[in-house]
Design a protein around this motif. Sequence first.
Motif, PDB file in Angstrom:
ATOM      1  N   THR A  54      10.170  -9.188   0.112  1.00  0.00           N
ATOM      2  CA  THR A  54      11.375  -8.908  -0.677  1.00  0.00           C
ATOM      3  C   THR A  54      11.124  -8.103  -1.850  1.00  0.00           C
ATOM      4  N   TRP A  55       9.778  -8.301  -2.448  1.00  0.00           N
ATOM      5  CA  TRP A  55       9.360  -7.661  -3.763  1.00  0.00           C
ATOM      6  C   TRP A  55       9.401  -6.174  -3.243  1.00  0.00           C
ATOM      7  N   VAL A  56       8.641  -5.914  -2.180  1.00  0.00           N
ATOM      8  CA  VAL A  56       8.344  -4.361  -1.706  1.00  0.00           C
ATOM      9  C   VAL A  56       9.693  -3.717  -1.494  1.00  0.00           C
ATOM     10  N   SER A  57      10.613  -4.415  -0.954  1.00  0.00           N
ATOM     11  CA  SER A  57      12.004  -3.935  -0.847  1.00  0.00           C
ATOM     12  C   SER A  57      12.719  -3.448  -2.124  1.00  0.00           C
ATOM     13  N   ALA A  58      12.460  -4.543  -2.941  1.00  0.00           N
ATOM     14  CA  ALA A  58      13.094  -4.295  -4.333  1.00  0.00           C
ATOM     15  C   ALA A  58      12.523  -2.881  -4.993  1.00  0.00           C
ATOM     16  N   ARG A  59      11.157  -2.829  -4.782  1.00  0.00           N
ATOM     17  CA  ARG A  59      10.457  -1.687  -5.349  1.00  0.00           C
ATOM     18  C   ARG A  59      10.853  -0.535  -4.958  1.00  0.00           C
ATOM     19  N   VAL A  60      11.107  -0.509  -3.496  1.00  0.00           N
ATOM     20  CA  VAL A  60      11.674   0.810  -3.106  1.00  0.00           C
ATOM     21  C   VAL A  60      13.079   1.042  -3.206  1.00  0.00           C
ATOM     22  N   ALA A  61      13.830  -0.118  -3.481  1.00  0.00           N
ATOM     23  CA  ALA A  61      15.351   0.054  -4.071  1.00  0.00           C
ATOM     24  C   ALA A  61      15.530   0.874  -5.347  1.00  0.00           C
ATOM     25  N   VAL A  96       0.774  -1.139  -0.022  1.00  0.00           N
ATOM     26  CA  VAL A  96       0.041  -0.039  -0.142  1.00  0.00           C
ATOM     27  C   VAL A  96       0.922   1.292   0.050  1.00  0.00           C
ATOM     28  N   ALA A  97       1.879   1.251   0.788  1.00  0.00           N
ATOM     29  CA  ALA A  97       2.830   2.480   0.948  1.00  0.00           C
ATOM     30  C   ALA A  97       3.502   2.690  -0.448  1.00  0.00           C
ATOM     31  N   VAL A  98       3.880   1.722  -1.233  1.00  0.00           N
ATOM     32  CA  VAL A  98       4.693   1.807  -2.450  1.00  0.00           C
ATOM     33  C   VAL A  98       3.666   2.378  -3.523  1.00  0.00           C
ATOM     34  N   LEU A  99       2.384   2.001  -3.501  1.00  0.00           N
ATOM     35  CA  LEU A  99       1.479   2.567  -4.330  1.00  0.00           C
ATOM     36  C   LEU A  99       1.082   3.839  -4.232  1.00  0.00           C
ATOM     37  N   ARG A 100       1.104   4.179  -2.759  1.00  0.00           N
ATOM     38  CA  ARG A 100       0.591   5.539  -2.408  1.00  0.00           C
ATOM     39  C   ARG A 100       2.138   6.423  -2.457  1.00  0.00           C
ATOM     40  N   GLY A 101       3.242   5.894  -2.916  1.00  0.00           N
ATOM     41  CA  GLY A 101       4.292   6.819  -3.054  1.00  0.00           C
ATOM     42  C   GLY A 101       5.008   7.052  -1.719  1.00  0.00           C
ATOM     43  N   ASP A 102       4.769   6.367  -0.713  1.00  0.00           N
ATOM     44  CA  ASP A 102       5.395   6.639   0.399  1.00  0.00           C
ATOM     45  C   ASP A 102       6.565   5.770   0.693  1.00  0.00           C
ATOM     46  N   LEU A 103       7.809   5.851   0.057  1.00  0.00           N
ATOM     47  CA  LEU A 103       8.874   4.807   0.176  1.00  0.00           C
ATOM     48  C   LEU A 103       9.355   4.612   1.565  1.00  0.00           C
ATOM     49  N   ALA A 104       9.541   5.703   2.200  1.00  0.00           N
ATOM     50  CA  ALA A 104      10.236   5.498   3.597  1.00  0.00           C
ATOM     51  C   ALA A 104       9.142   4.581   4.423  1.00  0.00           C
ATOM     52  N   LEU A 105       7.858   4.838   4.343  1.00  0.00           N
ATOM     53  CA  LEU A 105       6.756   3.972   5.041  1.00  0.00           C
ATOM     54  C   LEU A 105       6.989   2.507   4.411  1.00  0.00           C
ATOM     55  N   ALA A 106       7.057   2.428   3.234  1.00  0.00           N
ATOM     56  CA  ALA A 106       7.236   1.174   2.699  1.00  0.00           C
ATOM     57  C   ALA A 106       8.239   0.424   3.099  1.00  0.00           C
ATOM     58  N   THR A 107       9.475   0.878   3.130  1.00  0.00           N
ATOM     59  CA  THR A 107      10.439   0.393   3.942  1.00  0.00           C
ATOM     60  C   THR A 107      10.482  -0.170   5.382  1.00  0.00           C
ATOM     61  N   GLN A 108       9.789   0.764   6.117  1.00  0.00           N
ATOM     62  CA  GLN A 108       9.481   0.328   7.477  1.00  0.00           C
ATOM     63  C   GLN A 108       8.757  -0.789   7.504  1.00  0.00           C
ATOM     64  N   ARG A 109       7.444  -0.817   6.676  1.00  0.00           N
ATOM     65  CA  ARG A 109       6.504  -1.939   6.636  1.00  0.00           C
ATOM     66  C   ARG A 109       7.262  -3.131   6.201  1.00  0.00           C
ATOM     67  N   ALA A 110       8.211  -3.098   5.041  1.00  0.00           N
ATOM     68  CA  ALA A 110       8.681  -4.206   4.458  1.00  0.00           C
ATOM     69  C   ALA A 110       9.728  -4.655   5.853  1.00  0.00           C
ATOM     70  N   THR A 111      10.104  -4.024   6.387  1.00  0.00           N
ATOM     71  CA  THR A 111      11.169  -4.395   7.508  1.00  0.00           C
ATOM     72  C   THR A 111      10.437  -4.992   8.747  1.00  0.00           C
ATOM     73  N   ASP A 112       9.234  -4.600   8.989  1.00  0.00           N
ATOM     74  CA  ASP A 112       8.150  -5.156   9.957  1.00  0.00           C
ATOM     75  C   ASP A 112       7.904  -6.776   9.731  1.00  0.00           C
ATOM     76  N   ALA A 113       7.497  -6.694   8.339  1.00  0.00           N
ATOM     77  CA  ALA A 113       7.230  -8.005   7.834  1.00  0.00           C
ATOM     78  C   ALA A 113       8.335  -8.812   7.832  1.00  0.00           C
ATOM     79  N   ARG A 114       9.385  -8.522   7.538  1.00  0.00           N
ATOM     80  CA  ARG A 114      10.757  -9.604   7.577  1.00  0.00           C
ATOM     81  C   ARG A 114      10.996  -9.837   8.996  1.00  0.00           C
ATOM     82  N   THR A 115      10.828  -8.791  10.106  1.00  0.00           N
ATOM     83  CA  THR A 115      11.118  -9.037  11.274  1.00  0.00           C
ATOM     84  C   THR A 115      10.049 -10.121  12.092  1.00  0.00           C
ATOM     85  N   ALA A 116       8.794 -10.179  11.417  1.00  0.00           N
ATOM     86  CA  ALA A 116       8.125 -11.276  11.804  1.00  0.00           C
ATOM     87  C   ALA A 116       7.970 -12.547  11.103  1.00  0.00           C
TER      88      ALA A 116
END
Length: 927
Positions: free
Chosen positions: A691-698, A657-677
């Motif tokens: 992983t895909w979200v992290s790649a899109r942010v990168a 959702v964060a990627v689609l809305r253009g908020d890459l900083a939030l997307a990074t945090q959410r992807a980190t949350d997912a990997r942590t869990a």
Amino acid sequence: MAEVGSSPAFAPLRGRDTEIALLHRRTRMLADGEGGVLLVAGASGTGKTRMLVDALVVATTLGVATSRASAGDQHLLGPLAALAQDLGEPLGPQPPTVTDPRFWVTDRLRAIVESNASRAPLLVALDDMQLAGPETLNAIRTLVAEMDSYPLLWLLAGSLATPGTPLDRLFAALREAGAVEVELTALPTAAIAAVIQDVVGAPPDRQLLEFAEGAGGNPELVVELAEGLQDEGVIEVRDGVARLASETLPRRVHVIVARRLGRLSPDLRRMLAVAAALGRSFSVDELADVLDEPPGRLLPALQEAQDAGLFVPHDHGLAFRHELVRTVVYEGLAESIRLALHRQIGTVLLRRGGSAAAAARHMVRGARRGDREVLAVLDDASRELLSSSPPSAAELAVRALELTETSDEGRLRRILAAVDALMAARRVGEAADLARATLSNDEPGPDAAARLRLTLSTLDFMAARPDAALADADQVLAVPDLDEERHAGAELAQLMALMATGDVSEARGPAEAMLAGSGRSTSASSLAGAFTVMGSIAWSEARVAHAIGLLRAAVHRSEGDPETTRRLHPRQSLAMVLGATGNFKEAEALLGEDRREIERRGDSAWLAPVVIRQAFLHLSCGRVLDAEADAGSGLALAQELGCLLFVPLAAATLAVVAVLRGDLALATQRATDARTALSARESPLSAALATWVSARVAYGLHGPVEGVEAISEAYANPGSFSRLFLEEPGCAPWLVRTALAAGDRQRAEIVAAAAETFATANRDVSPVVASCNHARGLMDGDGAALDAAAAGHRHPWARASALEDSGVLLATHDRDAASERFGTALRDYEHMGADGEAERIRSRLRRLGVLRTRGRRPVTGWDSLTETERRVSRLIAQSLTNAQAAERMFLSRHTVDFHLRQIFRKLNVRSRVELTRVTIDQDREPG
């Protein structure tokens, strides 16, 4: 003159701005020579006297003469003599020739008032008119009618609690003759907060404000409460906010209420004691039964209560007007009397055939350990409330267990009931603790032990502890001579635990044995579990049609089987597959049906998964804001319930959702949350998605080369991402596009070939074929393939991406066609709520010389609402509840709650009434 209500002395006038403005205006008009009649009506303590005092203050500053009296004396001479005395001209002795004092008093007061009003404007204020006798009221009516040519303002205040009284008739007659009436109703919440701030010098916090609302908006009681709490040191001010240190009523509130109640008849005081024990509201029949009186015998006391403003109509009965009054009455009863009353009330309710839950709430207050009568009521009440109010059911079940003797033969049954109720009430940790303690200390029989272990297995499964879940299930299966139902439940628990390891193939052997009939159980539950496992395995192997067929068989087998519904929920598995293949409507229906079943059964452990899966389905359907709402509420639920197995999917969905809305900083945090869990054995879909979200942010932050490296595993081993390729048909094309942008055709070809392999095995599955066309069209620069992909994609984001890719290809030689593709993609992105994607398309259009001025939605106002938010607004405007609106829109209640919060913020409204007004006004506007 200082603003009225800005000091504690005038605090009761807070929230009376309109009434005060009217009072001041009429007083100023009087100073200019215009008289009249102003009526002030309201219940006792609503601020009538303070209004009169304020009017007298204003009149004095304007040079207006005043006279004030109370009509508390029933005798004619009392209030009228007081008015005359206040004007400096006592009535004097009655002449001996007078035969009827009524006329003499009226004539004498008329002369005194006339003399004063002829010299200067005069305000005459008469308070407490509900206590005046008929003679006084008639005299006032005569004086008002006969002196209307003078600069004279009559300010008459009284309580109109009972229609048809002499005062009610007087006010009605004066209104008909042109009098203006001010009705002082209960203070709104904001005014109560202002009163407290006036008294204590700081705004109240939520707890203090809710406590003060118990005064029912009665200004006098609110002031007394605030002053009493402050005087007794119960209010403390920290960080500029007034907070409550104790919820004990101040002594002065007891005193003022007791003083009022002391004037009541003994019959009414007896009735109030019983009513206070019954609760805030009650029926007259219940009251009569507890008092052991026929209802007709209560009428005089009920009339007295209504005249005193103690009771108000409520549903089909009555309620205390002020909760503080009920509290004072209740706390004034001796403890032994309270307990006896509650026991009697519970008995009466049961005898009347009422709800066991209602009876239990009373009987439990005076219950003693081992009281079998009370325990039986608590058992019935807990069962009765389990589906409608799980928290209440849990409270009663736990209380019943506390009151049960260790030797009681019903103790084990109550333990099992308490575990189920705690689960339904989302008190999952307490349920697990009670189950483990019972297994360790109580030595339950085989059947009870199996039930408790299966509950623990489910909780371990949800908590992402598959090994513990499997151990619990294996222990149950090892019990000899276990009945068929428990054995089937254990097999299901075993399959669930094996599937939760992340490698569903581990569950293949047991599932195949069940389907072959070589296992012990052939129940519907076992077969449904086996079909679910085999369907999940087929899905992981990209055999789409086969997976759908197996999962449909699982759903069919589970229909009407509570064990499968409680432990497996195959509808959710089928819905995920159908959503991936673009069958959104059926997928939504399945999730909605399962959610209703979960809520009906109180199976709270499965509530978070169904909400999170609904969020992912929203994402597939292109409803970005709905996905954000459900993923957020599902994540909170999962964390509350300890349902960690589904936290990664919720976090990954929020990351997309964060990627689609253009908020890459939030997307990074959410992807980190997912990997942590995540752990190594859990949720390959969530892991791939994160992983895909992290790649899109990168890619967005650093370019395509970094994007490729961030997801290099997918290029090296596309098979490990098969779930993601199936459930996100735009993923494979994205990987191809990114590799090509990085100049790495070899990696791009690996993914395109994998997409072709999937398509070859699933030629009848439109999204899989579209994904293949999309990837191959990018590889070959084939516009026709890209257009075919856009036509075949059922997922809005994948379709818009194909249109965008087609536009990029056309932009080099056909600007008009490219603009058309970009324009369609832009509309799709905007409709989804994918603001970041939409902004990229606008940049492409600007480079083609096409200006799109719409930009992002406004932040506030009706135009800022999304289409979903407008639909929610219109349903709420039709008086639907949140739950009804959710049902109508195929959304979860949590999603509607989220949208309403957004709507209230954007429209700056604070209530459903305001929202309804705004919505109706908007729909009336043309266009």
